[in-house]
Design an enzyme around this catalytic site. Structure first.
Site, mmCIF file in Angstrom:
data_model
loop_
_atom_site.group_PDB
_atom_site.id
_atom_site.type_symbol
_atom_site.label_atom_id
_atom_site.label_comp_id
_atom_site.label_asym_id
_atom_site.label_seq_id
_atom_site.Cartn_x
_atom_site.Cartn_y
_atom_site.Cartn_z
ATOM 1 N N ALA A 66 0.873 -1.179 0.000
ATOM 2 C CA ALA A 66 0.000 0.000 0.000
ATOM 3 C C ALA A 66 0.905 1.222 0.000
ATOM 4 O O ALA A 66 2.081 1.145 0.363
ATOM 5 C CB ALA A 66 -0.885 -0.019 1.242
ATOM 6 N N GLY A 105 0.539 -5.212 0.513
ATOM 7 C CA GLY A 105 -0.611 -5.222 -0.386
ATOM 8 C C GLY A 105 -0.258 -5.765 -1.751
ATOM 9 O O GLY A 105 -1.109 -6.288 -2.462
ATOM 10 N N GLU A 108 -0.556 -9.364 -1.447
ATOM 11 C CA GLU A 108 -1.986 -9.653 -1.235
ATOM 12 C C GLU A 108 -2.762 -9.561 -2.547
ATOM 13 O O GLU A 108 -3.697 -10.312 -2.774
ATOM 14 C CB GLU A 108 -2.560 -8.706 -0.189
ATOM 15 C CG GLU A 108 -1.994 -8.997 1.210
ATOM 16 C CD GLU A 108 -2.428 -7.964 2.222
ATOM 17 O OE1 GLU A 108 -2.054 -6.783 2.075
ATOM 18 O OE2 GLU A 108 -3.140 -8.334 3.160
ATOM 19 N N GLU A 128 4.246 -5.722 6.833
ATOM 20 C CA GLU A 128 3.473 -4.686 7.523
ATOM 21 C C GLU A 128 3.862 -4.558 8.997
ATOM 22 O O GLU A 128 3.778 -3.485 9.571
ATOM 23 C CB GLU A 128 1.983 -4.992 7.418
ATOM 24 C CG GLU A 128 1.386 -4.779 6.047
ATOM 25 C CD GLU A 128 1.533 -5.984 5.121
ATOM 26 O OE1 GLU A 128 2.410 -6.843 5.360
ATOM 27 O OE2 GLU A 128 0.776 -6.042 4.143
HETATM 28 N N1 T1G Z 1 4.619 3.442 0.190
HETATM 29 C C1 T1G Z 1 5.099 4.655 -0.183
HETATM 30 N N2 T1G Z 1 6.388 4.912 -0.512
HETATM 31 C C2 T1G Z 1 7.234 3.866 -0.457
HETATM 32 C C3 T1G Z 1 6.814 2.574 -0.071
HETATM 33 C C4 T1G Z 1 5.440 2.375 0.247
HETATM 34 N N3 T1G Z 1 4.940 1.181 0.589
HETATM 35 N N4 T1G Z 1 7.902 1.751 -0.119
HETATM 36 C C5 T1G Z 1 8.942 2.501 -0.513
HETATM 37 N N5 T1G Z 1 8.547 3.767 -0.709
HETATM 38 C C6 T1G Z 1 9.382 4.881 -1.179
HETATM 39 C C7 T1G Z 1 10.441 5.261 -0.177
HETATM 40 O O1 T1G Z 1 9.912 6.172 0.754
HETATM 41 C C8 T1G Z 1 11.502 5.876 -1.057
HETATM 42 O O2 T1G Z 1 11.033 7.166 -1.410
HETATM 43 C C9 T1G Z 1 11.433 5.022 -2.325
HETATM 44 O O3 T1G Z 1 10.127 4.417 -2.315
HETATM 45 C C10 T1G Z 1 12.488 3.942 -2.385
HETATM 46 O O4 T1G Z 1 12.382 3.216 -1.146
HETATM 47 C C11 T1G Z 1 -2.786 -3.194 2.646
HETATM 48 C C12 T1G Z 1 -1.432 -1.949 4.638
HETATM 49 C C13 T1G Z 1 10.254 -1.741 -1.373
HETATM 50 C C14 T1G Z 1 12.103 -2.985 -0.215
HETATM 51 O O5 T1G Z 1 6.169 -2.045 4.059
HETATM 52 O O6 T1G Z 1 10.516 -2.140 2.276
HETATM 53 O O7 T1G Z 1 0.818 -2.895 2.151
HETATM 54 O O8 T1G Z 1 12.957 8.467 -0.412
HETATM 55 O O9 T1G Z 1 14.688 3.765 -0.349
HETATM 56 O O10 T1G Z 1 15.970 0.354 -0.426
HETATM 57 O O11 T1G Z 1 -1.864 -4.999 3.795
HETATM 58 O O12 T1G Z 1 11.098 0.569 0.178
HETATM 59 O O13 T1G Z 1 12.956 7.846 -2.852
HETATM 60 O O14 T1G Z 1 11.314 9.535 -1.986
HETATM 61 O O15 T1G Z 1 13.325 1.908 0.712
HETATM 62 O O16 T1G Z 1 15.217 -0.233 -2.808
HETATM 63 C C15 T1G Z 1 3.756 -2.723 3.046
HETATM 64 C C16 T1G Z 1 8.070 -0.808 2.410
HETATM 65 C C17 T1G Z 1 3.029 -1.423 3.120
HETATM 66 C C18 T1G Z 1 7.312 -2.042 1.983
HETATM 67 C C19 T1G Z 1 12.576 -0.947 -1.566
HETATM 68 N N6 T1G Z 1 4.972 -2.589 2.265
HETATM 69 N N7 T1G Z 1 9.146 -0.516 1.490
HETATM 70 O O17 T1G Z 1 13.746 -0.686 -0.834
HETATM 71 O O18 T1G Z 1 14.229 1.669 -1.643
HETATM 72 S S1 T1G Z 1 1.585 -1.510 4.134
HETATM 73 C C20 T1G Z 1 6.109 -2.216 2.870
HETATM 74 C C21 T1G Z 1 10.320 -1.209 1.536
HETATM 75 C C22 T1G Z 1 0.562 -2.544 3.265
HETATM 76 C C23 T1G Z 1 -1.512 -3.841 3.074
HETATM 77 C C24 T1G Z 1 -0.658 -3.023 3.972
HETATM 78 C C25 T1G Z 1 11.398 -0.737 0.600
HETATM 79 C C26 T1G Z 1 11.566 -1.630 -0.641
HETATM 80 P P1 T1G Z 1 12.141 8.345 -1.685
HETATM 81 P P2 T1G Z 1 13.725 2.653 -0.489
HETATM 82 P P3 T1G Z 1 14.906 0.253 -1.447
#
Ligand code: T1G
Length: 693
Positions: A66, A105, A108, A128
């Protein structure tokens, strides 16, 4: 090809529809993406010439979750639930094509496809929990139906990214397609399942694995027990476990309702807000106002480390882990051999724990070369000094390096508080000198304080920040001052801790309060772990402090079986009557009458001076932003991430409360509690640290 919206397009490859998302940086499920999915699937399903649908993403990764930046605001656009229903109820097969990391997500969504394929380098996960949440789009109900309950419990509470090969083995993906040919591989797979008339598999209908766990509550009890220490203080792990329990004990729709209810509770709770803040705070650290993202960097192909002690060895491991060769220089052969054997033992222990193979051990050890000559560092792109924390020794090393190192090499010190500018003055190339302050154990702790000297160039800074990421560290740029950011604030807490145990609190009282706050351990237990004799010199010891007396009695911490605490053969700590007596003798000698110090006072006197010092650090420009300070404390000192960091915590309790208390303690105990001008200013303006930009 039809452009569905700015981030989604629909095309056809023969009789296979291909819905492509392209929403940098990580194809997060923003409103636009959800709209593109909803409309794209609607059109693909309506297209009578399309026999199957492939969902694929452009850019670095499949949907990575998400859009966390949307949380907290009003959700716009198509609902994720409707998108998933459209996929799952499609009358034609839907194939999710995964590369990069299908997370949260994103996974999912893929679990609502009938089939999933991936390239070998792809990974899947439900992380998450790391932002204080749980998979809120059916992940806790579908994953155990594919991977089984035990694996699902492990994945949702660790947030681990599982490699494609393992996903294939557990049935999370159905086929691995060649690297670099995901689109063709997915289309070929779709064609194959159409030709074979394979069923439209709905994960929600696979109940065998959850039914097998029904009536076995011990699965969950044992899991909770085995992870109690790791999950201590956190809400999200327990909530994730309850969702998996619901998948076992309730029909799918009821389990989904349970998941939705529990998701709402964690989403609106304080912990997830703090953990989402910490997630973005960590990424903000890479943004340096006067060092643009496109600043050229120096390729670091060979690293030199001076010193093969605990720090030098740990530092070297970071680079070997990233495949970068390291030459480690020591002055004495036995010290060098000892250092290398400690590194080998560390690697072999990791192999024993299954983190990697013995082949990996040999590969990493093969990247580490020992030497007794500084001259062997002449061709290194980066040289890191990790010798004694004494300015004269460091300046001598840097003066020698200045003559040996090639032009353009970066010369770094691992000093934890000494002045980088003074060290740089020992060379003719101060522009190439920087601080790289690793935290012990250097191969484990994620924090790297990157200390910019007055003359350090932007290229050297940009290279250091980039390298931090490459070796899996969180690089935080800090300025030159005693202790930089972390240790400078820690000194405030240490001073108060030492004072409180001579006013009536015992070390174990102070440790308990900070442990209950969420730190892995308090200052006294930490002292015993690290060793009380760091920097202690027997010849100069006069028994004037508690630490002196303990060290003189050979009570130097866990390593001698006693320090502030007494330790049994398993290093289990118990409060020591010996320490208590020494403290009471000190108080008697000083004529101090012990008083009861409340837990509240212990916490306030431990943390408020740290916050105040953080404010001074910001005033002096020694940290770029308050959230950088929080990132330092979460990743270097075990500040509980569900409390966001000291500056975030101060904003939550109210800067006015911090100021009032600081003034009260100042009146009682002196200027150690004198409020920082910035703290006064923010309170006067009714602002928070978060308002500083
Ligand atoms: N939402 C918004 N921005 C995100 C994002 C996300 N989920 N993930 C990464 N970014 C942005 C981050 O802020 C950065 O921005 C850029 O992308 C590169 O990230 C419904 C509720 C995917 C492994 O928790 O683990 O789904 O600084 O520097 O090292 O059940 O990002 O460039 O402007 O980390 O290559 C669940 C979180 C969400 C994944 C990539 N998903 N992200 O790592 O790059 S909740 C997560 C990561 C959800 C559902 C629920 C990592 C990455 P900027 P980065 P990276």
């Amino acid at each position: 090809m039809t452009a569905i919206n700015p981030v989604a397009d629909l095309s056809r490859d023969g009789d296979i529809a291909v819905l492509t998302l392209n929403s940098p940086p990580v194809n997060a499920l923003s409103a636009n993406v959800r709209d593109g999915l909803a409309e794209g699937f609607k059109q693909a399903i309506a297209d009578k010439d399309a026999k199957a649908i492939v969902l694929i993403c452009e850019g670095r990764t499949f949907i990575a979750g998400a859009d966390i930046s949307e949380f907290g605001g009003a959700m716009k656009g198509a609902s994720l639930h409707d998108v998933q229903a459209a996929m799952e109820n499609s009358p034609k097969p839907v194939v999710a094509a995964i590369h990069g990391t299908a997370l949260g997500g994103g996974l999912e969504v893929a679990l609502c496809a009938h089939y999933r394929v991936a390239v070998p380098s792809a990974k899947c996960g439900l992380p998450e929990v790391n932002i204080g949440l749980l998979p809120g789009a059916g992940g806790t109900q579908r994953l155990p139906r594919i991977a089984g309950v035990e694996k699902a419990l492990e994945m949702v509470t660790s947030g681990q990214h599982v490699p494609a090969k393992e996903c294939l083995a557990m049935g999370l993906i159905d086929e691995i397609v060649p690297e670099g040919s995901l689109r063709d591989g997915a289309i070929a797979f779709a064609r194959k399942i159409v030709a074979e008339k394979r069923p439209l598999v709905k994960v929600r209908e696979n109940n065998a694995k959850v039914e097998a766990a029904r009536g076995k509550p011990e699965i969950f009890q044992n899991f909770r027990k085995a992870n109690a220490r790791k999950f201590r203080g956190f809400m999200a792990p327990e909530y994730n476990i309850r969702c998996i329990e619901a998948a076992v004990n309730q029909p799918f729709e009821e389990g989904l309702a349970t998941e939705r209810k529990l998701f709402g509770e964690v989403m609106t709770g304080p912990q997830s807000a703090a953990q989402r803040y910490a997630f973005f705070a960590e990424r903000q650290c890479n943004k340096i106002p006067d060092v643009p993202a496109e600043t050229p960097t120096i390729p670091v192909k060979k690293v030199g480390v001076i010193g093969a002690g605990t720090m030098g060895g740990g530092i070297s491991m970071n680079f070997a882990n990233a495949g970068i060769p390291v030459t480690i220089v020591e002055v004495k052969k036995d010290a060098l051999e000892r250092g290398l054997s400690v590194v080998r033992k560390n690697y072999e222990n990791s192999a024993k724990r299954g983190r990697f193979t013995m082949e990996d051990v040999e590969k990493r050890m093969g990247l580490l070369k020992g030497s007794l000559n500084l001259e062997d560092l002449a061709d290194c792109d980066l040289i890191i000094e990790a010798v004694f924390e004494r300015m004269d020794i460091k300046k001598d090393v840097f003066a020698k390096l200045d003559k040996i190192a090639k032009q353009g090499a970066i010369l770094a010190s691992n000093t934890s508080y000494l002045n980088i500018d003074e060290i740089a003055s020992a060379t003719k190339r101060p522009e190439s000198v920087i601080g790289l302050h690793f935290f012990s154990p250097a191969n484990v702790m994620r924090l790297l304080e990157i200390v910019r000297g007055e003359k350090t160039t932007k290229t050297v800074i940009a290279t250091a920040m980039q390298l931090a990421k490459k070796i899996g560290k969180v690089g935080v740029l800090v300025g030159v001052c005693p202790g930089f950011v972390g240790n400078r604030m820690l000194a405030q807490r240490s001073r108060e801790a030492q004072k409180m145990i001579l006013e009536g609190a015992m070390p174990w009282d102070v440790d308990r309060v900070l442990y209950d706050f969420g730190f892995p351990m308090g200052p006294f237990a930490m002292g015993d772990l690290a060793g009380l004799d760091i920097g202690w010199v027997k010849e100069n010891s006069r028994g004037e402090t508690l630490r002196d007396v303990l060290c003189e009695m050979d009570r130097r911490g866990q390593k001698t079986g006693a320090g502030y605490y007494d330790y049994d053969e398993n290093r289990k700590a118990t409060p020591s009557p010996i320490t208590e007596k020494i403290i009471k003798d000190f108080m008697a000698k000083a004529g101090t009458n012990p008083r009861t110090i409340s837990d509240e006072e212990i916490l306030e006197r431990s943390i408020f001076p740290m916050i105040n010092e953080g404010a001074k650090i910001l005033e002096e420009g020694k940290a770029i932003r308050a959230s950088d300070i929080d990132t330092v404390w979460i990743n270097g000192y075990g500040w509980p991430v569900y409390r966001g960091g000291p500056m975030y915590y101060a904003d939550q309790i109210g800067l006015d409360k911090v100021l009032t208390k600081m003034k009260a303690y100042q009146a009682q105990m002196g200027d150690a509690f004198k409020p920082a001008a910035l703290l006064e200013k923010l309170v006067a303006e009714k602002k928070k640290f978060a308002d500083l930009r």
